[in-house]
Design an enzyme around this catalytic site. Structure first.
Site, short mmCIF file in Angstrom:
data_model
loop_
_atom_site.label_atom_id
_atom_site.label_comp_id
_atom_site.label_asym_id
_atom_site.label_seq_id
_atom_site.Cartn_x
_atom_site.Cartn_y
_atom_site.Cartn_z
N TYR A 159 0.83 -7.29 -9.81
CA TYR A 159 0.97 -8.48 -8.98
C TYR A 159 -0.02 -9.57 -9.36
O TYR A 159 -0.15 -10.58 -8.68
CB TYR A 159 0.78 -8.12 -7.50
CG TYR A 159 1.94 -7.32 -6.97
CD1 TYR A 159 2.11 -6.00 -7.37
CD2 TYR A 159 2.88 -7.88 -6.12
CE1 TYR A 159 3.17 -5.25 -6.91
CE2 TYR A 159 3.95 -7.14 -5.67
CZ TYR A 159 4.09 -5.82 -6.06
OH TYR A 159 5.15 -5.09 -5.62
N LYS A 181 -0.22 7.22 -12.01
CA LYS A 181 0.56 7.61 -13.18
C LYS A 181 -0.44 7.62 -14.35
O LYS A 181 -0.22 7.00 -15.40
CB LYS A 181 1.70 6.59 -13.40
CG LYS A 181 2.70 6.99 -14.43
CD LYS A 181 3.75 7.95 -13.93
CE LYS A 181 4.66 8.40 -15.05
NZ LYS A 181 5.56 9.49 -14.71
N ASP A 199 5.89 9.78 -9.41
CA ASP A 199 7.28 10.23 -9.40
C ASP A 199 7.42 11.54 -8.63
O ASP A 199 8.34 11.73 -7.83
CB ASP A 199 7.86 10.34 -10.82
CG ASP A 199 6.88 10.88 -11.84
OD1 ASP A 199 5.69 10.93 -11.53
OD2 ASP A 199 7.30 11.27 -12.95
N ASP A 256 4.05 -0.63 -2.96
CA ASP A 256 5.20 -1.43 -2.52
C ASP A 256 6.45 -0.55 -2.47
O ASP A 256 7.19 -0.52 -1.48
CB ASP A 256 5.38 -2.57 -3.54
CG ASP A 256 6.35 -3.62 -3.06
OD1 ASP A 256 6.75 -3.57 -1.89
OD2 ASP A 256 6.72 -4.49 -3.87
#
Ligand code: NAI
Length: 335
Positions: free
Chosen positions: A124, A171, A204, A228
């Site tokens: 962002y 991640k 994930d 988000d």
């Protein structure tokens, strides 16, 4: 106690759901002066600025704002008002309590988790450029300062609300440096909070676990983009975007807003569910020390949901926004 609060109705369904909250607060006898400010397309048309300086000054002055959703044009036009507001006011923590509401059917019961999302950086940052035609680079920024600050917020919040566990989501197997730094800051912070368990999950995998056993999670700590996405997923666990509140907290000011967007498909039709903004407004009341009044309004909302069939279409009902708001106001006045 009287309060002056910045009110940003926003656009799309924003004005409809904010009007609902204002009526409910009035019915509850709250003494609030609303300092109305425009943002987004409306502000752009009026002042040629989507985030006018007067709005920022108003929130700085009042310290607290209640905000409706604002449409962000896709791939063109002005940059996101929400991202701009978070940056301008340094609203570094996005907090979303996700829990079942009595009387709202959902796939799961006993969901009661907090999402703590870093709000100022990651993808962002808005730093994108075309290197050569056909090749674009979008920069994911992760800093030690922002990652440590959000980790501390998550642990402090966990402690204040008697929560038992903070799970950092990442991640780092792929983004070893960026998400690696985020994790390192979370681990270092965790050492100062030995009363709270700390663990880590890959983003994930956590999505799969959340849609199978959401009741096993407590406080989730995430960088901006994963936060988000995962927060909308979690909204789906308890009945959808129409029932989940949110808060953007900074060191100096805070902006309370629903998780959902401006819902252009139903805007202006008196169909929007005002619950998410109402619950956000109740978080705001708690923040202002008005816990008793917040409880009274929450109880009225829960009575409408558990003792009547009045609810908006997204919750399987037939009621308009106005009719649902009337029902809550009646319950408040009865009590
Ligand atoms: P959205 O949340 O506006 O709508 C998704 C779906 O949920 C739509 O079918 C909508 O009708 C429904 N929905 C959302 N809120 C509802 C409510 N209160 N009651 C009943 N149904 C509701 O998401 P979408 O379509 O992706 O975004 C629309 C616009 O909102 C975009 O311009 C986006 O950038 C903006 N947005 C603004 C946010 C904010 O101001 N905080 C947050 C998210 C999106």
């Amino acid at each position: 106690m009287s309060h002056t609060i910045t009110l940003i109705p926003g656009d799309g369904i924003g004005p409809e759901v904010t009007e609902s909250v204002l009526r409910i607060f009035k019915a509850a006898g709250l003494d609030i002066e609303w300092d109305r400010q425009d943002a987004g397309l409306i502000a752009f048309q009026r002042y040629n600025q989507s985030l006018p300086a007067s709005l920022i000054e108003s929130v700085h002055r009042n310290k607290v704002a209640l905000k409706g959703p604002v449409t962000t044009p896709i791939a063109e036009g002005f940059t996101s008002v929400n991202v701009g507001l978070r940056k301008a006011l340094d609203l570094y923590a996005n907090l979303r309590p996700v829990r079942n509401l009595p009387g709202v059917p959902s796939r799961f019961e006993n969901v009661d988790l907090f999402i703590v999302r870093e709000n100022t950086e990651d993808l962002y940052s808005g730093l994108e450029h075309e290197i050569i035609p056909g090749v674009v680079e979008s920069l994911k920024i992760i800093t030690e300062r922002a990652s440590t600050r959000i980790a501390q917020f998550a642990f402090e919040h966990a402690r204040a609300y008697g929560r038992k566990r903070v799970t950092a989501i990442h991640k780092a197997n792929i983004m070893k440096l960026g998400d690696g730094l985020f994790l390192e800051c979370a681990r270092t912070t965790a050492r100062d909070y030995t009363d709270i368990r700390y663990d880590e999950r890959i983003v994930d995998a956590v999505c799969m676990h959340l849609v199978m056993h959401p009741e096993r999670f407590d406080v989730l700590l995430l960088p901006n983009l994963y936060g988000d996405i995962v927060s909308d997923l979690c909204a789906g666990l308890v009945g959808g975007l129409g029932v989940v509140p949110g808060a953007n907290i900074g060191t100096d000011c805070s902006v309370f807003e629903a998780v959902h967007g401006s819902a252009p498909d139903i805007a202006g039709q008196d169909l929007a569910n005002p619950i998410a903004l109402l619950l956000s407004a109740l978080l705001m009341l708690e923040h202002l020390g008005e816990r008793q009044r917040a409880e009274r309004i929450r109880a009225a909302l829960e009575r409408v949901l558990t003792t009547t069939t009045i609810r908006t279409r997204d919750l399987g009902g037939e009621a308009t926004t106005t009719e649902f708001t009337d029902a809550i106001c009646r319950e408040i006045e009865k009590a």
